[in-house]
Design a protein around this motif. Sequence first.
Motif, PDB file in Angstrom:
ATOM      1  N   LEU A 103      -0.732   1.854   2.965  1.00  0.00           N
ATOM      2  CA  LEU A 103      -0.491   0.693   3.826  1.00  0.00           C
ATOM      3  C   LEU A 103       0.952   0.239   3.682  1.00  0.00           C
ATOM      4  CD1 LEU A 103      -3.638  -1.428   2.831  1.00  0.00           C
ATOM      5  CD2 LEU A 103      -3.417   0.015   4.834  1.00  0.00           C
ATOM      6  N   TYR A 112      -4.588  -1.690  10.659  1.00  0.00           N
ATOM      7  CA  TYR A 112      -5.344  -2.115   9.484  1.00  0.00           C
ATOM      8  C   TYR A 112      -6.832  -1.799   9.671  1.00  0.00           C
ATOM      9  CZ  TYR A 112      -7.517  -5.234   6.083  1.00  0.00           C
ATOM     10  OH  TYR A 112      -8.291  -5.745   5.081  1.00  0.00           O
ATOM     11  N   LEU A 149      -2.417  -8.969   1.246  1.00  0.00           N
ATOM     12  CA  LEU A 149      -3.031  -7.871   1.989  1.00  0.00           C
ATOM     13  C   LEU A 149      -4.091  -7.158   1.131  1.00  0.00           C
ATOM     14  CD1 LEU A 149      -3.001  -6.258   4.640  1.00  0.00           C
ATOM     15  CD2 LEU A 149      -1.322  -4.757   3.590  1.00  0.00           C
TER      16      LEU A 149
END
Length: 181
Positions: A103, A112, A149
Amino acid sequence: MKAIRRPFRATAPTKEGPRINREIRVPQVQLIAEGGDNLGVVSIAEALAAAAEAGLDLVEISPNSAPPVCKILDFGKYKYEAQKKASEARKNQKVVEIKEIKLRPNIDTHDYEVKMKSMLRFFEEGDKVKVTLRFRGREMAHQDLGFKLLAQVKEETVAIAKVESEPRIEGRQMVMVLSPR
């Protein structure tokens, strides 16, 4: 001056598996008949005679007990069944792989979601997932975005996965390992 040469002495070959018939070198054994009946403690000569009379082999089942436990059975059949059992165990074995998902801190929502979908598929297959968050250039100054995240990833997978290693920074990347529940 001449060198003295020693004769070559090879070590005795080590045998795999249990000892059978004349290889058993103890005075007395706990004897079990081919039907599974316990015949008690008998001398090795009696046990070998009983095995020969039945036309089968005397196999040492438990060598470490006192006296050793020996059973009268067909050794070839015993070896075949043990081999079959071992191959069955190997067949049912699942090798857990570690799949990696990479990521970036400012990942788009659709990207995502695609990554999350593949992560869920990996968990269903029984694999572990290593989530790697890569920082480039000035992104290193905003590591809090990375932690947010990874916290979001952890929150979304809490029902089907557990955190094996918490998010940690290794150089320019942040790493977290998740394993299926």
